[in-house]
Design an enzyme around this catalytic site. Structure first.
Site, short mmCIF file in Angstrom:
data_model
loop_
_atom_site.label_atom_id
_atom_site.label_comp_id
_atom_site.label_asym_id
_atom_site.label_seq_id
_atom_site.Cartn_x
_atom_site.Cartn_y
_atom_site.Cartn_z
CG LEU A 188 -1.84 1.23 1.37
CD1 LEU A 188 -2.79 1.34 0.19
CD2 LEU A 188 -2.64 1.14 2.68
CB VAL B 190 -0.86 9.69 -5.21
CG1 VAL B 190 -1.16 11.15 -4.94
CG2 VAL B 190 -1.92 8.81 -4.57
CE1 TYR C 93 -1.40 0.30 -7.69
CE2 TYR C 93 -2.77 1.34 -6.00
CZ TYR C 93 -2.60 0.86 -7.29
OH TYR C 93 -3.64 0.95 -8.18
CG HIS C 94 -0.75 6.40 -1.38
ND1 HIS C 94 -2.02 6.85 -1.63
CD2 HIS C 94 -0.08 7.44 -0.82
CE1 HIS C 94 -2.13 8.11 -1.26
NE2 HIS C 94 -0.97 8.50 -0.75
CG HIS C 95 4.50 7.34 -1.57
ND1 HIS C 95 4.25 8.65 -1.23
CD2 HIS C 95 4.77 6.70 -0.40
CE1 HIS C 95 4.35 8.80 0.07
NE2 HIS C 95 4.66 7.63 0.61
#
Length: 226
Positions: free
Chosen positions: A182, A190, A185-187
Protein backbone atom coordinates in the site's frame (compact mmCIF):
# COMPACT_ATOMS: atom_id res chain seq x y z
CA UNK A 1 -25.52 15.34 -20.65
CA UNK A 2 -27.01 18.83 -20.27
CA UNK A 3 -24.61 21.68 -19.50
CA UNK A 4 -24.14 22.81 -15.93
CA UNK A 5 -26.64 25.37 -14.73
CA UNK A 6 -25.34 28.94 -14.82
CA UNK A 7 -24.06 30.17 -11.50
CA UNK A 8 -23.63 33.56 -9.87
CA UNK A 9 -20.97 34.39 -7.34
CA UNK A 10 -21.81 36.73 -4.50
CA UNK A 11 -20.01 37.97 -1.45
CA UNK A 12 -21.69 37.38 1.94
CA UNK A 13 -21.01 41.04 2.67
CA UNK A 14 -22.59 42.31 -0.53
CA UNK A 15 -25.19 39.64 -1.41
CA UNK A 16 -28.00 42.16 -1.03
CA UNK A 17 -26.36 44.30 -3.67
CA UNK A 18 -24.92 42.07 -6.43
CA UNK A 19 -23.56 45.12 -8.21
CA UNK A 20 -21.18 45.62 -5.29
CA UNK A 21 -19.30 42.45 -6.21
CA UNK A 22 -15.83 43.48 -7.45
CA UNK A 23 -14.98 42.78 -11.09
CA UNK A 24 -13.49 39.31 -11.62
CA UNK A 25 -9.83 38.69 -12.22
CA UNK A 26 -8.77 37.04 -15.44
CA UNK A 27 -6.61 33.99 -15.99
CA UNK A 28 -3.79 33.81 -18.53
CA UNK A 29 -6.26 32.32 -21.02
CA UNK A 30 -8.80 35.07 -20.47
CA UNK A 31 -11.22 33.17 -18.22
CA UNK A 32 -12.81 35.36 -15.51
CA UNK A 33 -12.88 34.11 -11.92
CA UNK A 34 -13.21 35.41 -8.36
CA UNK A 35 -10.68 34.35 -5.70
CA UNK A 36 -12.22 33.87 -2.27
CA UNK A 37 -10.23 36.70 -0.69
CA UNK A 38 -11.86 39.04 -3.19
CA UNK A 39 -15.34 37.72 -2.48
CA UNK A 40 -14.91 37.77 1.30
CA UNK A 41 -12.84 40.90 2.10
CA UNK A 42 -12.48 39.87 5.75
CA UNK A 43 -10.21 37.01 4.63
CA UNK A 44 -7.91 39.23 2.58
CA UNK A 45 -5.40 39.97 5.41
CA UNK A 46 -4.84 36.24 5.85
CA UNK A 47 -3.52 35.83 2.30
CA UNK A 48 0.00 36.82 1.33
CA UNK A 49 0.75 39.15 -1.54
CA UNK A 50 2.46 36.27 -3.37
CA UNK A 51 -0.68 34.15 -3.11
CA UNK A 52 -2.91 36.95 -4.34
CA UNK A 53 -0.75 37.63 -7.39
CA UNK A 54 0.25 34.07 -8.21
CA UNK A 55 0.00 33.34 -11.94
CA UNK A 56 -0.50 29.63 -12.56
CA UNK A 57 0.45 29.86 -16.24
CA UNK A 58 4.22 29.58 -15.75
CA UNK A 59 3.99 26.64 -13.35
CA UNK A 60 1.44 24.92 -15.57
CA UNK A 61 3.73 25.22 -18.58
CA UNK A 62 6.63 23.82 -16.56
CA UNK A 63 4.59 20.82 -15.45
CA UNK A 64 3.22 20.36 -18.98
CA UNK A 65 6.64 20.56 -20.65
CA UNK A 66 8.24 18.23 -18.11
CA UNK A 67 5.82 15.33 -17.97
CA UNK A 68 8.85 13.06 -18.18
CA UNK A 69 9.73 13.98 -14.58
CA UNK A 70 6.98 11.93 -12.87
CA UNK A 71 7.52 9.05 -15.30
CA UNK A 72 11.27 8.92 -14.66
CA UNK A 73 10.80 9.54 -10.93
CA UNK A 74 8.27 6.70 -10.68
CA UNK A 75 10.55 4.30 -12.58
CA UNK A 76 13.51 5.14 -10.33
CA UNK A 77 11.26 4.99 -7.27
CA UNK A 78 9.98 1.50 -8.07
CA UNK A 79 13.54 0.34 -8.74
CA UNK A 80 14.55 1.72 -5.34
CA UNK A 81 11.61 -0.04 -3.68
CA UNK A 82 12.85 -3.33 -5.15
CA UNK A 83 16.61 -3.00 -4.74
CA UNK A 84 16.73 -0.76 -1.66
CA UNK A 85 15.65 -3.42 0.86
CA UNK A 86 18.03 -5.91 -0.75
CA UNK A 87 20.97 -3.52 -0.36
CA UNK A 88 20.04 -2.86 3.28
CA UNK A 89 19.45 -6.51 4.13
CA UNK A 90 22.89 -7.07 5.64
CA UNK A 91 23.51 -3.50 6.75
CA UNK A 92 22.77 -1.79 10.03
CA UNK A 93 19.65 0.36 10.09
CA UNK A 94 19.97 4.13 10.22
CA UNK A 95 18.08 5.89 13.00
CA UNK A 96 17.53 9.30 11.35
CA UNK A 97 15.14 10.35 14.13
CA UNK A 98 15.83 14.08 13.93
CA UNK A 99 15.65 14.18 10.13
CA UNK A 100 12.46 12.12 10.15
CA UNK A 101 10.82 14.37 12.74
CA UNK A 102 11.62 17.49 10.75
CA UNK A 103 10.47 15.85 7.52
CA UNK A 104 7.13 14.73 8.94
CA UNK A 105 6.51 18.08 10.65
CA UNK A 106 7.25 19.97 7.43
CA UNK A 107 4.88 17.83 5.37
CA UNK A 108 2.20 18.11 8.03
CA UNK A 109 2.34 21.91 8.17
CA UNK A 110 2.34 22.18 4.37
CA UNK A 111 -0.63 19.82 4.16
CA UNK A 112 -2.57 21.71 6.83
CA UNK A 113 -1.97 25.00 5.03
CA UNK A 114 -3.06 23.44 1.75
CA UNK A 115 -6.18 21.96 3.34
CA UNK A 116 -7.16 25.36 4.72
CA UNK A 117 -6.60 27.15 1.41
CA UNK A 118 -8.23 24.59 -0.88
CA UNK A 119 -10.93 23.49 1.55
CA UNK A 120 -12.01 27.05 2.34
CA UNK A 121 -12.38 27.87 -1.34
CA UNK A 122 -14.30 24.65 -2.04
CA UNK A 123 -16.72 25.27 0.83
CA UNK A 124 -17.30 28.80 -0.44
CA UNK A 125 -18.11 27.54 -3.95
CA UNK A 126 -20.71 25.18 -2.49
CA UNK A 127 -22.17 27.83 -0.18
CA UNK A 128 -25.32 29.82 -1.04
CA UNK A 129 -23.07 32.73 -2.02
CA UNK A 130 -20.78 30.63 -4.15
CA UNK A 131 -23.60 29.48 -6.38
CA UNK A 132 -21.85 26.33 -7.63
CA UNK A 133 -23.59 22.98 -7.54
CA UNK A 134 -21.81 19.74 -6.68
CA UNK A 135 -21.86 18.93 -10.39
CA UNK A 136 -20.21 22.26 -11.20
CA UNK A 137 -17.33 21.63 -8.80
CA UNK A 138 -16.50 18.28 -10.39
CA UNK A 139 -17.27 19.09 -14.04
CA UNK A 140 -16.44 22.77 -14.55
CA UNK A 141 -12.88 23.40 -15.78
CA UNK A 142 -10.42 24.48 -13.04
CA UNK A 143 -10.09 27.96 -14.49
CA UNK A 144 -13.75 28.63 -13.76
CA UNK A 145 -13.53 27.54 -10.14
CA UNK A 146 -10.05 28.29 -8.78
CA UNK A 147 -7.48 29.02 -11.48
CA UNK A 148 -4.73 31.39 -10.32
CA UNK A 149 -4.00 33.14 -7.04
CA UNK A 150 -3.98 31.34 -3.68
CA UNK A 151 -5.97 28.25 -4.60
CA UNK A 152 -4.07 27.84 -7.85
CA UNK A 153 -0.78 28.14 -5.97
CA UNK A 154 -1.71 25.44 -3.49
CA UNK A 155 -2.82 23.20 -6.35
CA UNK A 156 0.70 23.50 -7.76
CA UNK A 157 2.17 22.82 -4.31
CA UNK A 158 -0.03 19.73 -4.09
CA UNK A 159 1.26 18.32 -7.37
CA UNK A 160 4.92 18.99 -6.57
CA UNK A 161 4.51 17.63 -3.03
CA UNK A 162 3.63 14.22 -4.44
CA UNK A 163 7.11 14.11 -5.94
CA UNK A 164 8.71 15.15 -2.66
CA UNK A 165 6.72 12.59 -0.69
CA UNK A 166 8.66 9.81 -2.40
CA UNK A 167 11.34 10.63 0.17
CA UNK A 168 9.10 8.90 2.74
CA UNK A 169 10.19 5.57 1.31
CA UNK A 170 13.89 6.43 1.65
CA UNK A 171 13.34 6.75 5.40
CA UNK A 172 11.45 3.44 5.46
CA UNK A 173 14.20 1.57 3.62
CA UNK A 174 17.18 3.14 5.44
CA UNK A 175 15.55 2.49 8.81
CA UNK A 176 14.78 -1.11 7.72
CA UNK A 177 11.06 -0.80 8.38
CA UNK A 178 8.54 -2.98 6.50
CA UNK A 179 7.88 -1.64 3.01
CA UNK A 180 4.28 -2.67 2.40
CA UNK A 181 2.46 -2.75 -0.93
CA UNK A 182 0.00 0.00 0.00
CA UNK A 183 2.86 2.39 0.79
CA UNK A 184 4.77 2.23 -2.48
CA UNK A 185 1.69 1.71 -4.66
CA UNK A 186 0.04 4.81 -3.19
CA UNK A 187 3.10 7.02 -3.66
CA UNK A 188 3.71 5.90 -7.25
CA UNK A 189 0.12 6.17 -8.48
CA UNK A 190 -0.79 9.43 -6.73
CA UNK A 191 2.26 11.15 -8.19
CA UNK A 192 1.31 10.11 -11.73
CA UNK A 193 -2.40 10.89 -11.28
CA UNK A 194 -1.72 14.29 -9.72
CA UNK A 195 0.83 15.44 -12.31
CA UNK A 196 -1.11 14.26 -15.37
CA UNK A 197 -4.41 15.43 -13.89
CA UNK A 198 -2.90 18.89 -13.38
CA UNK A 199 -1.71 19.29 -16.97
CA UNK A 200 -5.00 18.03 -18.45
CA UNK A 201 -7.14 20.58 -16.54
CA UNK A 202 -8.82 17.88 -14.43
CA UNK A 203 -11.08 19.36 -11.70
CA UNK A 204 -9.68 17.97 -8.45
CA UNK A 205 -10.67 20.25 -5.57
CA UNK A 206 -12.26 17.41 -3.60
CA UNK A 207 -9.30 15.11 -4.08
CA UNK A 208 -6.83 17.80 -3.05
CA UNK A 209 -8.85 18.99 -0.05
CA UNK A 210 -9.30 15.43 1.27
CA UNK A 211 -5.70 14.39 0.59
CA UNK A 212 -4.30 17.56 2.15
CA UNK A 213 -6.49 17.08 5.24
CA UNK A 214 -5.57 13.42 5.74
CA UNK A 215 -1.87 14.08 5.23
CA UNK A 216 -1.94 16.98 7.66
CA UNK A 217 -3.16 14.66 10.41
CA UNK A 218 -1.14 11.65 9.29
CA UNK A 219 2.24 13.37 9.11
CA UNK A 220 1.63 15.11 12.43
CA UNK A 221 0.98 11.68 13.94
CA UNK A 222 4.20 10.39 12.37
CA UNK A 223 6.02 13.41 13.79
CA UNK A 224 4.94 12.62 17.35
CA UNK A 225 5.59 8.90 16.92
CA UNK A 226 9.03 9.21 15.29
Amino acid sequence: MPPAAPHKLFSPLSSLDPSALPPPLTTARGVPFHPIWQLVPALSPFYTSYEKHFDAAASFLFLYNHIWIPILATALYLAFCYYGPKVMRHRKAFHLKTALCLWNLSLSLISIAGAVRVGTHLLYLLSPWGGFSFRDTICEPPEATYADNATGLWCVVFTVSKLLELVDTIFVVLRKKPLIFLHWYHHATVLLCSWFGHVTFTPALYFMAINYSIHGVMYMYFFFMA
